[in-house]
Motif scaffolding. Structure first.
Motif, PDB file in Angstrom:
ATOM      1  N   LEU A 144       0.829  -1.209   0.000  1.00  0.00           N
ATOM      2  CA  LEU A 144       0.000   0.000   0.000  1.00  0.00           C
ATOM      3  C   LEU A 144       0.865   1.261   0.000  1.00  0.00           C
ATOM      4  CD1 LEU A 144      -3.051  -0.642   2.350  1.00  0.00           C
ATOM      5  CD2 LEU A 144      -3.103   0.135  -0.002  1.00  0.00           C
ATOM      6  N   LYS A 145       1.913   1.224   0.812  1.00  0.00           N
ATOM      7  CA  LYS A 145       2.816   2.387   0.825  1.00  0.00           C
ATOM      8  C   LYS A 145       3.416   2.605  -0.546  1.00  0.00           C
ATOM      9  CE  LYS A 145       4.270   2.146   5.677  1.00  0.00           C
ATOM     10  NZ  LYS A 145       5.387   1.874   6.571  1.00  0.00           N
ATOM     11  N   VAL A 146       3.846   1.501  -1.162  1.00  0.00           N
ATOM     12  CA  VAL A 146       4.427   1.613  -2.500  1.00  0.00           C
ATOM     13  C   VAL A 146       3.371   2.124  -3.478  1.00  0.00           C
ATOM     14  CG1 VAL A 146       5.415   0.262  -4.401  1.00  0.00           C
ATOM     15  CG2 VAL A 146       6.199  -0.132  -2.056  1.00  0.00           C
ATOM     16  N   LEU A 147       2.152   1.608  -3.375  1.00  0.00           N
ATOM     17  CA  LEU A 147       1.081   2.040  -4.274  1.00  0.00           C
ATOM     18  C   LEU A 147       0.753   3.520  -4.087  1.00  0.00           C
ATOM     19  CD1 LEU A 147      -1.415  -0.983  -4.281  1.00  0.00           C
ATOM     20  CD2 LEU A 147      -0.079  -0.130  -6.188  1.00  0.00           C
ATOM     21  N   THR A 148       0.705   3.968  -2.854  1.00  0.00           N
ATOM     22  CA  THR A 148       0.414   5.397  -2.642  1.00  0.00           C
ATOM     23  C   THR A 148       1.533   6.253  -3.205  1.00  0.00           C
ATOM     24  OG1 THR A 148       1.330   5.241  -0.386  1.00  0.00           O
ATOM     25  CG2 THR A 148      -1.056   5.074  -0.611  1.00  0.00           C
ATOM     26  N   GLU A 149       2.770   5.789  -3.035  1.00  0.00           N
ATOM     27  CA  GLU A 149       3.896   6.540  -3.637  1.00  0.00           C
ATOM     28  C   GLU A 149       3.771   6.548  -5.155  1.00  0.00           C
ATOM     29  OE1 GLU A 149       7.562   4.846  -2.220  1.00  0.00           O
ATOM     30  OE2 GLU A 149       7.218   5.524  -0.162  1.00  0.00           O
ATOM     31  N   LEU A 150       3.417   5.375  -5.700  1.00  0.00           N
ATOM     32  CA  LEU A 150       3.259   5.292  -7.156  1.00  0.00           C
ATOM     33  C   LEU A 150       2.111   6.193  -7.636  1.00  0.00           C
ATOM     34  CD1 LEU A 150       3.846   1.491  -7.877  1.00  0.00           C
ATOM     35  CD2 LEU A 150       5.350   3.383  -8.475  1.00  0.00           C
ATOM     36  N   LYS A 151       1.014   6.214  -6.865  1.00  0.00           N
ATOM     37  CA  LYS A 151      -0.112   7.074  -7.248  1.00  0.00           C
ATOM     38  C   LYS A 151       0.304   8.547  -7.234  1.00  0.00           C
ATOM     39  CE  LYS A 151      -4.245   4.461  -6.054  1.00  0.00           C
ATOM     40  NZ  LYS A 151      -5.428   4.386  -5.190  1.00  0.00           N
ATOM     41  N   SER A 152       1.025   8.909  -6.183  1.00  0.00           N
ATOM     42  CA  SER A 152       1.448  10.310  -6.113  1.00  0.00           C
ATOM     43  C   SER A 152       2.426  10.625  -7.244  1.00  0.00           C
ATOM     44  CB  SER A 152       2.056  10.626  -4.751  1.00  0.00           C
ATOM     45  OG  SER A 152       3.238   9.882  -4.546  1.00  0.00           O
ATOM     46  N   ASP A 153       3.334   9.685  -7.533  1.00  0.00           N
ATOM     47  CA  ASP A 153       4.254   9.888  -8.672  1.00  0.00           C
ATOM     48  C   ASP A 153       3.470   9.974  -9.979  1.00  0.00           C
ATOM     49  OD1 ASP A 153       6.494   9.922  -7.065  1.00  0.00           O
ATOM     50  OD2 ASP A 153       7.050   7.825  -7.457  1.00  0.00           O
ATOM     51  N   ASN A 154       2.486   9.110 -10.131  1.00  0.00           N
ATOM     52  CA  ASN A 154       1.673   9.101 -11.338  1.00  0.00           C
ATOM     53  C   ASN A 154       0.926  10.422 -11.484  1.00  0.00           C
ATOM     54  OD1 ASN A 154       0.544   8.113 -13.677  1.00  0.00           O
ATOM     55  ND2 ASN A 154      -0.988   6.846 -12.634  1.00  0.00           N
TER      56      ASN A 154
END
Length: 180
Positions: A151-161
């Motif tokens: 989830l942490k990785v996904l939230t980082e990816l979402k913010s990067d996206n």
């Protein structure tokens, strides 16, 4: 050997009675003769170095022989067989009641043992269930921590996206202004 035991009239009578009596039922004098002979051989025939303190005095041996003779005389006295039978029955009844008590106690102890074994089985089953539940809980906790990491990785990816989308939109506007 004949020099060790002097011949007497009683000894010769005993030997005569031994030869006259049938071999299956020795006479009382023959039994006495054998007893006396065995006691003399047992008490005096040993090695003096092997048993210095084990020897008995001649007085003690004589007393032992006399006691044996008195016992034989007591054995030949008339017996009250009815009393002996009643005593044996009473003793038998006592023993039977003790045996019954022991059997009851044994069944009681066995039932207690079975209860304890069942309790231990339930406890061991519970412990195995608890062990498996602990393993499952640990596996689930590990899975939860892995998912939290994802989830942490996904939230980082979402913010990067989102950041990349914003930058891409800005670049598209800049390129469209430049191309005009």
């Amino acid at each position: 050997m004949s020099s060790m035991y002097p011949r007497t009239k009683e000894l010769s009578r005993t030997r005569k009675s031994l030869s006259d009596s049938p071999p299956s039922s020795p006479s009382p004098t023959a039994k006495n003769f054998r007893h006396d002979r065995a006691s003399r051989l047992d008490s005096g025939g040993g090695d003096s170095k092997a048993e210095p303190l084990g020897r008995t005095s001649s007085y003690t041996r004589r007393e032992t022989r006399l006691a044996a003779l008195n016992k034989q005389e007591d054995d030949t006295s008339p017996r009250d067989y009815k009393k002996m039978y009643e005593d044996a029955l009473a003793e038998n009844d006592k023993l039977k009641s003790r045996l019954d008590d022991s059997k009851h106690e044994l069944t009681k102890i066995r039932s207690q043992l079975d209860k304890v074994n069942q309790k231990q089985d339930r406890i061991s089953e519970r412990s195995t269930v608890l062990e498996s539940e602990k393993r499952e809980k640990q596996a689930l906790e590990k899975r939860v921590t892995d998912m939290e990491e994802e989830l942490k990785v996904l939230t980082e990816l979402k913010s990067d996206n989102q950041r990349l989308k914003d930058e891409n939109g800005a670049l598209i506007r800049v390129i469209s202004k430049l191309s005009k």
